[in-house]
Design a protein around this motif. Structure first.
Motif, mmCIF file in Angstrom:
data_model
loop_
_atom_site.group_PDB
_atom_site.id
_atom_site.type_symbol
_atom_site.label_atom_id
_atom_site.label_comp_id
_atom_site.label_asym_id
_atom_site.label_seq_id
_atom_site.Cartn_x
_atom_site.Cartn_y
_atom_site.Cartn_z
ATOM 1 N N GLY A 14 4.733 0.077 13.391
ATOM 2 C CA GLY A 14 3.704 -0.008 12.350
ATOM 3 C C GLY A 14 4.052 0.815 11.132
ATOM 4 O O GLY A 14 3.862 0.381 9.993
ATOM 5 N N ALA A 15 4.617 2.012 11.372
ATOM 6 C CA ALA A 15 4.999 2.903 10.264
ATOM 7 C C ALA A 15 6.090 2.267 9.404
ATOM 8 O O ALA A 15 6.124 2.477 8.184
ATOM 9 C CB ALA A 15 5.470 4.245 10.818
ATOM 10 N N ARG A 16 6.966 1.485 10.027
ATOM 11 C CA ARG A 16 8.004 0.785 9.253
ATOM 12 C C ARG A 16 7.429 -0.418 8.517
ATOM 13 O O ARG A 16 7.807 -0.714 7.380
ATOM 14 C CB ARG A 16 9.152 0.342 10.179
ATOM 15 C CG ARG A 16 10.013 1.494 10.668
ATOM 16 C CD ARG A 16 11.290 1.024 11.316
ATOM 17 N NE ARG A 16 11.083 0.373 12.595
ATOM 18 C CZ ARG A 16 11.018 1.009 13.767
ATOM 19 N NH1 ARG A 16 11.137 2.316 13.813
ATOM 20 N NH2 ARG A 16 10.839 0.331 14.882
ATOM 21 N N GLU A 17 6.501 -1.103 9.172
ATOM 22 C CA GLU A 17 5.889 -2.298 8.571
ATOM 23 C C GLU A 17 5.128 -1.956 7.283
ATOM 24 O O GLU A 17 5.192 -2.703 6.306
ATOM 25 C CB GLU A 17 4.920 -2.961 9.564
ATOM 26 C CG GLU A 17 5.589 -3.689 10.711
ATOM 27 C CD GLU A 17 6.359 -4.925 10.278
ATOM 28 O OE1 GLU A 17 5.843 -5.684 9.433
ATOM 29 O OE2 GLU A 17 7.480 -5.126 10.790
ATOM 30 N N VAL A 18 4.408 -0.832 7.304
ATOM 31 C CA VAL A 18 3.544 -0.506 6.160
ATOM 32 C C VAL A 18 4.289 0.108 4.977
ATOM 33 O O VAL A 18 3.680 0.383 3.947
ATOM 34 C CB VAL A 18 2.355 0.409 6.573
ATOM 35 C CG1 VAL A 18 1.528 -0.224 7.667
ATOM 36 C CG2 VAL A 18 2.828 1.806 6.999
ATOM 37 N N VAL A 19 5.615 0.321 5.120
ATOM 38 C CA VAL A 19 6.390 0.853 3.982
ATOM 39 C C VAL A 19 7.511 -0.102 3.559
ATOM 40 O O VAL A 19 8.460 0.298 2.893
ATOM 41 C CB VAL A 19 6.978 2.260 4.281
ATOM 42 C CG1 VAL A 19 5.859 3.270 4.470
ATOM 43 C CG2 VAL A 19 7.908 2.236 5.495
ATOM 44 N N LYS A 20 7.404 -1.345 3.939
ATOM 45 C CA LYS A 20 8.400 -2.333 3.505
ATOM 46 C C LYS A 20 8.316 -2.505 1.990
ATOM 47 O O LYS A 20 7.270 -2.226 1.387
ATOM 48 C CB LYS A 20 8.151 -3.673 4.214
ATOM 49 C CG LYS A 20 8.648 -3.694 5.651
ATOM 50 C CD LYS A 20 8.475 -5.072 6.267
ATOM 51 C CE LYS A 20 9.155 -5.150 7.633
ATOM 52 N NZ LYS A 20 8.950 -6.449 8.286
ATOM 53 N N PRO A 21 9.407 -2.964 1.365
ATOM 54 C CA PRO A 21 9.383 -3.165 -0.094
ATOM 55 C C PRO A 21 8.185 -4.021 -0.526
ATOM 56 O O PRO A 21 7.872 -5.026 0.100
ATOM 57 C CB PRO A 21 10.703 -3.901 -0.360
ATOM 58 C CG PRO A 21 11.610 -3.406 0.709
ATOM 59 C CD PRO A 21 10.743 -3.258 1.938
ATOM 60 N N THR A 65 5.046 -3.070 -0.459
ATOM 61 C CA THR A 65 3.789 -2.719 0.207
ATOM 62 C C THR A 65 3.067 -1.559 -0.488
ATOM 63 O O THR A 65 3.673 -0.784 -1.235
ATOM 64 C CB THR A 65 4.033 -2.295 1.674
ATOM 65 O OG1 THR A 65 4.928 -1.168 1.682
ATOM 66 C CG2 THR A 65 4.620 -3.426 2.498
ATOM 67 N N GLU A 66 1.792 -1.451 -0.184
ATOM 68 C CA GLU A 66 0.965 -0.350 -0.684
ATOM 69 C C GLU A 66 1.516 0.988 -0.189
ATOM 70 O O GLU A 66 1.539 1.982 -0.917
ATOM 71 C CB GLU A 66 -0.481 -0.540 -0.204
ATOM 72 C CG GLU A 66 -1.415 0.635 -0.442
ATOM 73 C CD GLU A 66 -1.652 0.950 -1.916
ATOM 74 O OE1 GLU A 66 -2.028 2.096 -2.206
ATOM 75 O OE2 GLU A 66 -1.455 0.056 -2.765
ATOM 76 N N GLY A 67 1.994 0.994 1.067
ATOM 77 C CA GLY A 67 2.522 2.225 1.652
ATOM 78 C C GLY A 67 3.714 2.777 0.892
ATOM 79 O O GLY A 67 3.797 3.976 0.635
ATOM 80 N N LEU A 118 2.620 13.315 4.061
ATOM 81 C CA LEU A 118 3.117 11.980 4.388
ATOM 82 C C LEU A 118 2.215 11.295 5.412
ATOM 83 O O LEU A 118 1.848 10.120 5.242
ATOM 84 C CB LEU A 118 4.546 12.078 4.939
ATOM 85 C CG LEU A 118 5.162 10.767 5.444
ATOM 86 C CD1 LEU A 118 5.318 9.760 4.304
ATOM 87 C CD2 LEU A 118 6.498 11.017 6.132
ATOM 88 N N ASN A 119 1.849 12.031 6.463
ATOM 89 C CA ASN A 119 0.981 11.458 7.498
ATOM 90 C C ASN A 119 -0.382 11.059 6.925
ATOM 91 O O ASN A 119 -0.963 10.040 7.311
ATOM 92 C CB ASN A 119 0.804 12.447 8.655
ATOM 93 C CG ASN A 119 2.090 12.635 9.448
ATOM 94 O OD1 ASN A 119 2.922 11.737 9.517
ATOM 95 N ND2 ASN A 119 2.264 13.808 10.035
ATOM 96 N N HIS A 120 -0.869 11.860 5.989
ATOM 97 C CA HIS A 120 -2.160 11.571 5.350
ATOM 98 C C HIS A 120 -2.067 10.312 4.478
ATOM 99 O O HIS A 120 -2.967 9.472 4.478
ATOM 100 C CB HIS A 120 -2.595 12.770 4.509
ATOM 101 C CG HIS A 120 -3.893 12.556 3.785
ATOM 102 N ND1 HIS A 120 -5.103 12.524 4.442
ATOM 103 C CD2 HIS A 120 -4.161 12.337 2.469
ATOM 104 C CE1 HIS A 120 -6.073 12.300 3.550
ATOM 105 N NE2 HIS A 120 -5.524 12.187 2.359
ATOM 106 N N ILE A 121 -0.959 10.189 3.756
ATOM 107 C CA ILE A 121 -0.752 9.058 2.846
ATOM 108 C C ILE A 121 -0.730 7.717 3.597
ATOM 109 O O ILE A 121 -1.293 6.726 3.148
ATOM 110 C CB ILE A 121 0.579 9.227 2.070
ATOM 111 C CG1 ILE A 121 0.430 10.308 0.999
ATOM 112 C CG2 ILE A 121 1.040 7.933 1.413
ATOM 113 C CD1 ILE A 121 1.760 10.745 0.408
ATOM 114 N N LEU A 143 -3.241 3.179 6.757
ATOM 115 C CA LEU A 143 -2.514 1.904 6.816
ATOM 116 C C LEU A 143 -1.967 1.658 8.223
ATOM 117 O O LEU A 143 -2.031 0.539 8.744
ATOM 118 C CB LEU A 143 -1.363 1.896 5.801
ATOM 119 C CG LEU A 143 -1.762 2.051 4.329
ATOM 120 C CD1 LEU A 143 -0.514 2.164 3.457
ATOM 121 C CD2 LEU A 143 -2.615 0.870 3.861
ATOM 122 N N ILE A 144 -1.434 2.718 8.837
ATOM 123 C CA ILE A 144 -0.910 2.602 10.203
ATOM 124 C C ILE A 144 -2.052 2.340 11.180
ATOM 125 O O ILE A 144 -1.924 1.528 12.105
ATOM 126 C CB ILE A 144 -0.112 3.865 10.601
ATOM 127 C CG1 ILE A 144 1.133 4.007 9.717
ATOM 128 C CG2 ILE A 144 0.302 3.813 12.072
ATOM 129 C CD1 ILE A 144 1.864 5.328 9.858
#
Length: 200
Positions: A35-42, A44-46, A84-87, A91-92
């Motif tokens: 999930g952490a990788r999914e939400v920071v893909k190019p 994305t909001e993350g 980072l965890n807060h940001i 999303l996760i």
């Protein structure tokens, strides 16, 4: 009714090994690292949030997240890791909830939520029971140094950035001892599955 098991550990204690044993046994696993990788893909909001908080230096030339550059920042400074965890936390959480609901609707008798920061992020409130994968601190340090090809100081920094495995053991409902062989760890997990009678 699905039984929700929280699975956690500390860095290099073998949580992924146990997660894979559950998968091989046919148990659906919701992996927070995925999930952490999914939400920071190019795109994305993350990823936008990370760039805004940590700067362009953590974004690679291809537009994806430079994990090594970000790791250097957050593992050397607890407040940066907390930031980072807060940001990414919300999303996760949305991703985990969505995956969990999918398996519930499929009628899975047991669902494992594989979450490194399970206690730190309050996910222990969302599960029936918590399983912690544990090793001794010395084995944890040795395995991390070998796995990441890093020196003692760098490995200890990564370990110290998380809640200690001792604290997690105290909060656990079940503890898997991963000091020995993978076969020994597998026996413990399969015995737990049989004993709980949730996956029959």
């Amino acid at each position: 009714m699905s039984f929700i098991l929280g699975l956690t550990g500390s860095i290099a204690t073998g949580k992924s090994t146990v997660s894979n044993i559950f998968k091989q046994a046919g148990v659906p696993v919701v992996d927070a690292d995925v999930g952490a990788r999914e939400v920071v893909k190019p795109g994305t909001e993350g990823l936008k949030r990370i760039e805004a908080a940590f700067g362009r230096d953590v974004i690679s030339a291809s537009g994806s997240l430079d994990r090594k550059a970000l790791g250097k920042i957050v593992f050397q400074n607890k407040s940066e890791l907390k930031k980072l965890n807060h940001i990414l936390g919300d999303l996760i959480a949305i991703w985990i909830q969505s995956e969990k609901e999918k398996y519930i609707h499929q009628g899975a008798p047991l669902i494992v939520l594989d979450i490194p920061l399970l206690f730190e992020s309050g996910y222990d409130q969302d599960v029936e029971k918590v399983m912690v994968v544990a090793t001794t601190p010395s084995i944890q340090l040795e395995r991390l140094m070998r796995r990441d090809q890093i020196d003692t100081q760098s490995a200890q920094q990564k370990i110290d950035a998380q809640q200690s495995i001792t604290e997690k053991i105290m909060k656990a409902d079940f503890v898997i001892d991963n000091n020995g062989s993978k076969e020994n760890t597998q026996k413990q997990v399969l015995y737990w599955l049989e004993k709980q009678d949730v996956y029959k």
